[in-house]
Design an enzyme around this catalytic site. Structure first.
Site, PDB file in Angstrom:
ATOM      1  N   CYS A 158     -16.747  -8.987   5.582  1.00 37.56           N
ATOM      2  CA  CYS A 158     -16.083  -7.696   5.357  1.00 37.56           C
ATOM      3  C   CYS A 158     -14.833  -7.903   4.511  1.00 37.56           C
ATOM      4  CB  CYS A 158     -15.651  -7.079   6.683  1.00 37.56           C
ATOM      5  SG  CYS A 158     -16.977  -6.899   7.841  1.00 37.56           S
ATOM      6  N   CYS A 176       0.333   0.163  10.338  1.00 41.97           N
ATOM      7  CA  CYS A 176      -0.170  -0.838   9.392  1.00 41.97           C
ATOM      8  C   CYS A 176       0.914  -1.722   8.767  1.00 41.97           C
ATOM      9  CB  CYS A 176      -0.964  -0.158   8.285  1.00 41.97           C
ATOM     10  SG  CYS A 176      -1.762  -1.371   7.202  1.00 41.97           S
ATOM     11  N   CYS A 215       0.851  -1.204   0.000  1.00 44.67           N
ATOM     12  CA  CYS A 215       0.000   0.000   0.000  1.00 44.67           C
ATOM     13  C   CYS A 215       0.884   1.251   0.000  1.00 44.67           C
ATOM     14  CB  CYS A 215      -0.910  -0.020   1.231  1.00 44.67           C
ATOM     15  SG  CYS A 215      -2.036   1.385   1.258  1.00 44.67           S
ATOM     16  N   CYS A 257       0.426   4.852   6.981  1.00 37.88           N
ATOM     17  CA  CYS A 257      -0.198   4.652   8.307  1.00 37.88           C
ATOM     18  C   CYS A 257       0.768   3.869   9.211  1.00 37.88           C
ATOM     19  CB  CYS A 257      -1.522   3.904   8.145  1.00 37.88           C
ATOM     20  SG  CYS A 257      -2.543   4.542   6.799  1.00 37.88           S
ATOM     21  N   CYS A 301     -19.744  -5.917   3.687  1.00 33.93           N
ATOM     22  CA  CYS A 301     -19.040  -4.714   4.124  1.00 33.93           C
ATOM     23  C   CYS A 301     -17.731  -4.658   3.336  1.00 33.93           C
ATOM     24  CB  CYS A 301     -18.753  -4.809   5.622  1.00 33.93           C
ATOM     25  SG  CYS A 301     -17.775  -3.417   6.234  1.00 33.93           S
ATOM     26  N   ARG A 303     -17.973  -2.351  18.059  1.00 33.87           N
ATOM     27  CA  ARG A 303     -17.254  -3.604  17.809  1.00 33.87           C
ATOM     28  C   ARG A 303     -15.952  -3.687  18.591  1.00 33.87           C
ATOM     29  NH1 ARG A 303     -16.688  -4.181  12.109  1.00 33.87           N
ATOM     30  NH2 ARG A 303     -18.801  -4.977  12.175  1.00 33.87           N
ATOM     31  N   CYS A 316     -19.521   2.366   8.816  1.00 35.84           N
ATOM     32  CA  CYS A 316     -18.760   1.680   9.859  1.00 35.84           C
ATOM     33  C   CYS A 316     -17.501   2.513  10.059  1.00 35.84           C
ATOM     34  CB  CYS A 316     -18.430   0.259   9.400  1.00 35.84           C
ATOM     35  SG  CYS A 316     -17.302  -0.607  10.502  1.00 35.84           S
TER      36      CYS A 316
HETATM   37  N1  SAM Z   1      -6.674   0.582   3.078  1.00 33.88           N
HETATM   38  C1  SAM Z   1      -7.959   0.884   3.565  1.00 33.88           C
HETATM   39  C2  SAM Z   1      -7.954   2.015   4.556  1.00 33.88           C
HETATM   40  O1  SAM Z   1      -6.970   2.257   5.208  1.00 33.88           O
HETATM   41  O2  SAM Z   1      -9.008   2.657   4.689  1.00 33.88           O
HETATM   42  C3  SAM Z   1      -8.681  -0.316   4.164  1.00 33.88           C
HETATM   43  C4  SAM Z   1      -7.907  -1.332   4.989  1.00 33.88           C
HETATM   44  S1  SAM Z   1      -7.198  -0.726   6.506  1.00 33.88           S
HETATM   45  C5  SAM Z   1      -6.175  -2.093   6.955  1.00 33.88           C
HETATM   46  C6  SAM Z   1      -8.558  -0.728   7.629  1.00 33.88           C
HETATM   47  C7  SAM Z   1      -8.323  -0.323   9.045  1.00 33.88           C
HETATM   48  O3  SAM Z   1      -7.644  -1.359   9.744  1.00 33.88           O
HETATM   49  C8  SAM Z   1      -7.453   0.885   9.312  1.00 33.88           C
HETATM   50  O4  SAM Z   1      -8.123   2.091   9.138  1.00 33.88           O
HETATM   51  C9  SAM Z   1      -7.091   0.702  10.773  1.00 33.88           C
HETATM   52  O5  SAM Z   1      -8.036   1.351  11.597  1.00 33.88           O
HETATM   53  C10 SAM Z   1      -7.160  -0.819  10.955  1.00 33.88           C
HETATM   54  N2  SAM Z   1      -5.816  -1.369  11.228  1.00 33.88           N
HETATM   55  C11 SAM Z   1      -4.810  -1.527  10.341  1.00 33.88           C
HETATM   56  N3  SAM Z   1      -3.711  -2.026  10.931  1.00 33.88           N
HETATM   57  C12 SAM Z   1      -4.026  -2.196  12.243  1.00 33.88           C
HETATM   58  C13 SAM Z   1      -3.295  -2.650  13.371  1.00 33.88           C
HETATM   59  N4  SAM Z   1      -2.029  -3.029  13.283  1.00 33.88           N
HETATM   60  N5  SAM Z   1      -3.920  -2.708  14.558  1.00 33.88           N
HETATM   61  C14 SAM Z   1      -5.227  -2.319  14.663  1.00 33.88           C
HETATM   62  N6  SAM Z   1      -5.955  -1.873  13.632  1.00 33.88           N
HETATM   63  C15 SAM Z   1      -5.372  -1.796  12.436  1.00 33.88           C
HETATM   64 FE1  SF4 Z   2      -2.803   1.248   3.369  1.00 32.43          FE
HETATM   65 FE2  SF4 Z   2      -2.786   0.101   5.731  1.00 32.43          FE
HETATM   66 FE3  SF4 Z   2      -3.113   2.720   5.563  1.00 32.43          FE
HETATM   67 FE4  SF4 Z   2      -5.082   1.068   4.708  1.00 32.43          FE
HETATM   68  S1  SF4 Z   2      -4.345   1.300   6.812  1.00 32.43           S
HETATM   69  S2  SF4 Z   2      -4.283   2.882   3.690  1.00 32.43           S
HETATM   70  S3  SF4 Z   2      -3.844  -0.633   3.953  1.00 32.43           S
HETATM   71  S4  SF4 Z   2      -1.269   1.576   4.961  1.00 32.43           S
END
Ligand code: SAM
Ligand code: SF4
Ligand code: DTB
Length: 387
Positions: free
Chosen positions: A122, A85, A78, A82, A153, A285, A213
């Protein structure tokens, strides 16, 4: 006064308690101040839980929990940054990048989720946003999963209004897009998109007529006021999200937050309780992070008003409790899955058998928290040894 009732046999909160909140449909507010929310965080734990549970019982059956199953339809690489992530291309987490999953595989996973008792499926993609060329693929997926009788979802990143409309037209029930943290802490966590971008996507989803959500992550090194700030943003949206995921950070080696200090579990439970108080009619949740919580912490989260979980041994790229562990916990607590069968002895046996079979047939299980491949057969052995 002694109270011999248990959660399982008592659907009504004791009337005599001084903390009793009068029946209310007028307690849906969108004007919370940070001070008011900080004051809720400062309440004695038992008073806070009682208040949350009382509000919970005004709107929900306290012994029913909604269960959703997650599937990553496009994993890793990606472009976003973040810091929590494992799927960001900027961090070396050892996660294998995967192409878009074939629709047949998605349907297979959705059928398994339904058979295990899930009511919502989801689908998540590691995208900044879907490209227009991706839309036919995802809308087709929504249609096929809906045909199985599951709620759908998706979480695909930012959406334009047109993209939101095509997902709605395909039958998508919920769109997940988290605010993640407070506006103040946000730029410490993500720099590649703004808080306003996130609010705009939520607006587009709402305008298209889908259920929203949206929640966030705690345990990212934020302050207590940041946790209040996140909840305030969610509760002061013009419509409360129908579903509010509260994630405990899953620390993944290689991400910038991999060694952040653990959040006190009581602080997590308080966050759930306050989400319930601020958004009385929303599903709250108990989301990522359950693997690091014991049964007692999870039970307190349900007491605090959580009424939805991710069910199934995998979240997107990290692991979640095994389904038989959840069924066992639900049985201990007298909790039932909303809409589907009860978690009876027969259901428990069936889930256990299905889980062992599934693990024997899966080739490899990839868990981003371990950054190593665990043979499915080892997992299956672990399941049978634990029984
Ligand atoms: N890429 C898209 C986005 O960021 O909107 C969708 C997938 S992203 C993985 C969805 C959500 O997963 C993120 O907004 C975050 O809140 C949650 N998430 C990701 N990594 C995480 C982690 N290590 N621990 C807890 N929640 C996590
Ligand atoms: Fe990409 Fe992870 Fe951020 Fe979603 S949460 S935009 S998958 S880096
Ligand atoms: C949400 O709030 N939590 C889920 C779902 N929405 C998409 C994702 C949790 C991801 C945890 C890390 C992983 O497994 O990659």
């Amino acid at each position: 006064m002694s109270n011999t009732h248990t959660l399982a046999d008592n659907n009504v909160a004791p009337e005599s308690n001084i903390n009793h909140v009068p029946a209310a449909n007028d307690n849906i507010r969108h004007d919370w101040s940070i001070q008011e929310i900080n004051d809720l965080f400062a309440m004695p734990f038992n008073d806070l839980l009682f208040k949350a549970q009382t509000i919970h019982r005004q709107h929900f059956d306290p012994n029913q929990v909604q269960v959703s199953t997650l599937l990553s339809i496009k994993t890793g690489a990606c472009p976003e940054d973040c810091k929590y992530c494992p799927q960001s291309a900027r961090y070396d987490t050892g996660l294998e990048k995967e192409r878009l999953l074939e629709i047949e595989k998605v349907i297979e996973r959705a059928k398994e989720a339904k058979a295990a008792g899930s009511t919502r499926f989801c689908m998540g993609a590691a995208w900044r946003n879907p490209k227009d060329r991706d839309m036919p693929y995802v809308t087709n997926m929504v249609k096929e999963v809906k045909k199985l009788g599951l709620e759908t979802c998706m979480t695909l990143g930012m959406l334009t209004r047109d993209q939101a409309l095509s997902l709605k037209q395909a039958g998508l029930d919920y769109y997940n897009h988290n605010l993640d943290t407070s506006p103040e802490y946000y730029s410490d966590i993500i720099t590649t998109r703004t808080y306003q971008d996130r609010l705009d996507t939520l607006d587009n989803v709402r305008a298209a007529g889908m259920n929203v959500c949206s929640g966030g992550i705690v345990g990212m090194g934020e302050t207590a006021t940041d946790r209040s700030g996140l909840l305030r943003q969610l509760a002061n949206l013009p419509h409360h999200p129908e579903s509010v995921p509260i994630n405990m950070l899953v620390k993944v080696k290689g991400t910038p937050l991999d060694s952040v200090e653990d959040l006190e579990p009581f602080e997590f439970i308080r966050t759930i309780a306050i989400a319930r108080i601020l958004m009385p009619k929303s599903y709250v949740r108990l989301s990522a992070g359950r693997e690091s919580m014991n049964e007692q912490i999870q039970a307190l989260c349900f007491m605090a008003g959580a009424n939805s979980i991710f069910y199934g041994c995998k979240l997107l790229t990290t692991s979640n409790p095994e389904t038989h562990e959840d069924v066992q916990l639900f049985r201990k607590l007298g909790i039932n899955s909303e809409k589907t069968r009860s978690f009876s002895d027969e259901a428990y046996e069936q889930v256990l058998q299905e889980e062992i079979q599934q693990q024997e047939t899966n080739d490899l299980f990839v868990d981003a928290t371990k950054t190593s491949m665990t043979k499915a057969s080892e997992k299956a052995a672990a399941v049978s040894n634990s029984n």
